[in-house]
Design a protein around this motif. Structure first.
Motif, PDB file in Angstrom:
ATOM      1  N   PRO A   8       1.535 -34.805  71.572  1.00 53.94           N
ATOM      2  CA  PRO A   8       1.780 -33.352  72.090  1.00 53.94           C
ATOM      3  C   PRO A   8       0.680 -33.731  73.962  1.00 53.94           C
ATOM      4  CG  PRO A   8       1.145 -33.037  70.489  1.00 53.94           C
ATOM      5  CD  PRO A   8       1.073 -33.765  69.790  1.00 53.94           C
ATOM      6  N   PRO A   9       0.841 -32.955  74.204  1.00 51.57           N
ATOM      7  CA  PRO A   9       0.391 -33.255  75.390  1.00 51.57           C
ATOM      8  C   PRO A   9      -0.490 -32.021  75.511  1.00 51.57           C
ATOM      9  CG  PRO A   9       1.940 -32.645  75.689  1.00 51.57           C
ATOM     10  CD  PRO A   9       2.503 -32.682  74.672  1.00 51.57           C
ATOM     11  N   LYS A  10      -2.169 -32.579  75.677  1.00 50.57           N
ATOM     12  CA  LYS A  10      -2.967 -30.994  75.636  1.00 50.57           C
ATOM     13  C   LYS A  10      -2.873 -29.576  76.332  1.00 50.57           C
ATOM     14  CE  LYS A  10      -6.203 -32.736  72.787  1.00 50.57           C
ATOM     15  NZ  LYS A  10      -5.547 -33.740  72.605  1.00 50.57           N
ATOM     16  N   ALA A  11      -2.456 -28.739  76.010  1.00 51.02           N
ATOM     17  CA  ALA A  11      -1.437 -27.581  77.622  1.00 51.02           C
ATOM     18  C   ALA A  11      -3.250 -26.382  77.445  1.00 51.02           C
ATOM     19  CB  ALA A  11      -1.047 -26.780  76.731  1.00 51.02           C
ATOM     20  N   TRP A  12      -3.060 -26.963  78.993  1.00 50.22           N
ATOM     21  CA  TRP A  12      -4.532 -26.571  79.558  1.00 50.22           C
ATOM     22  C   TRP A  12      -4.023 -24.987  80.539  1.00 50.22           C
ATOM     23  CZ3 TRP A  12     -10.154 -27.219  78.937  1.00 50.22           C
ATOM     24  CH2 TRP A  12      -9.979 -28.383  77.848  1.00 50.22           C
ATOM     25  N   LYS A  13      -4.668 -24.216  80.641  1.00 51.56           N
ATOM     26  CA  LYS A  13      -4.186 -23.046  81.782  1.00 51.56           C
ATOM     27  C   LYS A  13      -5.461 -23.064  82.332  1.00 51.56           C
ATOM     28  CE  LYS A  13      -2.873 -18.239  81.964  1.00 51.56           C
ATOM     29  NZ  LYS A  13      -2.170 -17.552  81.326  1.00 51.56           N
ATOM     30  N   ALA A  14      -5.213 -22.863  83.668  1.00 54.26           N
ATOM     31  CA  ALA A  14      -5.854 -22.284  84.970  1.00 54.26           C
ATOM     32  C   ALA A  14      -5.833 -20.924  85.200  1.00 54.26           C
ATOM     33  CB  ALA A  14      -6.685 -23.966  85.626  1.00 54.26           C
ATOM     34  N   ASP A  15      -5.948 -20.105  85.304  1.00 57.39           N
ATOM     35  CA  ASP A  15      -5.518 -18.661  86.055  1.00 57.39           C
ATOM     36  C   ASP A  15      -7.234 -18.285  86.589  1.00 57.39           C
ATOM     37  OD1 ASP A  15      -6.658 -17.592  84.168  1.00 57.39           O
ATOM     38  OD2 ASP A  15      -4.681 -16.677  83.952  1.00 57.39           O
ATOM     39  N   TYR A  16      -6.694 -17.458  87.870  1.00 56.78           N
ATOM     40  CA  TYR A  16      -8.225 -16.321  88.312  1.00 56.78           C
ATOM     41  C   TYR A  16      -7.905 -14.976  87.112  1.00 56.78           C
ATOM     42  CZ  TYR A  16      -8.244 -18.959  92.273  1.00 56.78           C
ATOM     43  OH  TYR A  16      -8.845 -19.972  93.321  1.00 56.78           O
ATOM     44  N   ALA A  17      -8.892 -14.705  86.702  1.00 63.40           N
ATOM     45  CA  ALA A  17      -9.428 -13.858  85.910  1.00 63.40           C
ATOM     46  C   ALA A  17      -8.557 -12.261  86.324  1.00 63.40           C
ATOM     47  CB  ALA A  17     -11.190 -13.352  85.834  1.00 63.40           C
ATOM     48  N   LYS A  18      -8.425 -10.994  85.960  1.00 61.91           N
ATOM     49  CA  LYS A  18      -7.821 -10.074  86.295  1.00 61.91           C
ATOM     50  C   LYS A  18      -8.677  -9.367  86.351  1.00 61.91           C
ATOM     51  CE  LYS A  18      -2.575 -11.962  85.203  1.00 61.91           C
ATOM     52  NZ  LYS A  18      -3.481 -13.241  84.855  1.00 61.91           N
ATOM     53  N   SER A  19      -9.326  -8.829  85.391  1.00 63.36           N
ATOM     54  CA  SER A  19     -10.220  -7.502  85.023  1.00 63.36           C
ATOM     55  C   SER A  19     -11.509  -8.836  84.881  1.00 63.36           C
ATOM     56  CB  SER A  19      -9.930  -7.059  83.872  1.00 63.36           C
ATOM     57  OG  SER A  19     -10.121  -7.644  82.766  1.00 63.36           O
ATOM     58  N   GLY A  20     -12.890  -7.599  84.596  1.00 59.29           N
ATOM     59  CA  GLY A  20     -14.432  -8.312  84.726  1.00 59.29           C
ATOM     60  C   GLY A  20     -14.440  -7.768  83.516  1.00 59.29           C
ATOM     61  N   ARG A  21     -13.619  -7.734  81.663  1.00 59.99           N
ATOM     62  CA  ARG A  21     -14.022  -8.001  81.195  1.00 59.99           C
ATOM     63  C   ARG A  21     -14.029  -8.997  80.131  1.00 59.99           C
ATOM     64  NH1 ARG A  21      -9.903  -2.360  81.042  1.00 59.99           N
ATOM     65  NH2 ARG A  21      -7.976  -4.596  80.877  1.00 59.99           N
ATOM     66  N   CYS A  22     -13.056 -10.138  80.567  1.00 53.70           N
ATOM     67  CA  CYS A  22     -13.159 -11.211  79.971  1.00 53.70           C
ATOM     68  C   CYS A  22     -14.833 -11.611  79.674  1.00 53.70           C
ATOM     69  CB  CYS A  22     -12.060 -12.261  80.421  1.00 53.70           C
ATOM     70  SG  CYS A  22     -10.077 -11.329  80.657  1.00 53.70           S
ATOM     71  N   ALA A  23     -14.715 -12.686  78.598  1.00 57.62           N
ATOM     72  CA  ALA A  23     -15.059 -13.634  78.136  1.00 57.62           C
ATOM     73  C   ALA A  23     -15.156 -14.396  77.834  1.00 57.62           C
ATOM     74  CB  ALA A  23     -16.935 -12.980  77.247  1.00 57.62           C
ATOM     75  N   CYS A  24     -16.188 -15.885  77.635  1.00 55.66           N
ATOM     76  CA  CYS A  24     -15.936 -17.194  77.108  1.00 55.66           C
ATOM     77  C   CYS A  24     -15.660 -17.296  75.348  1.00 55.66           C
ATOM     78  CB  CYS A  24     -16.987 -18.574  77.758  1.00 55.66           C
ATOM     79  SG  CYS A  24     -16.910 -19.817  77.234  1.00 55.66           S
ATOM     80  N   LYS A  25     -14.458 -17.524  75.313  1.00 55.02           N
ATOM     81  CA  LYS A  25     -14.437 -17.602  74.231  1.00 55.02           C
ATOM     82  C   LYS A  25     -15.509 -18.645  72.666  1.00 55.02           C
ATOM     83  CE  LYS A  25     -11.205 -15.153  73.011  1.00 55.02           C
ATOM     84  NZ  LYS A  25     -10.463 -14.336  74.362  1.00 55.02           N
TER      85      LYS A  25
END
Length: 45
Positions: A8-25
């Motif tokens: 299966p293809p590797k599923a990547w997603k690129a987008d702009y963060a919708k808030s400043g509350r996200c953090a890198c996993k």
């Protein structure tokens, strides 16, 4: 694909963060609002 099913293809997603509350996993560094982020979609357990 020769010799059976293709992986299966590797599923990547690129987008702009919708808030400043996200953090890198991975590295836990914060991701600012409207920052471009890239993530790999994985199967949720």
């Amino acid at each position: 694909a020769v010799g059976g099913m293709a992986p299966p293809p590797k599923a990547w997603k690129a987008d702009y963060a919708k808030s400043g509350r996200c953090a890198c996993k991975s590295c836990k560094s914060p991701i600012g609002k409207d920052a471009l982020r890239l993530g790999r979609m994985v199967q949720a357990t």
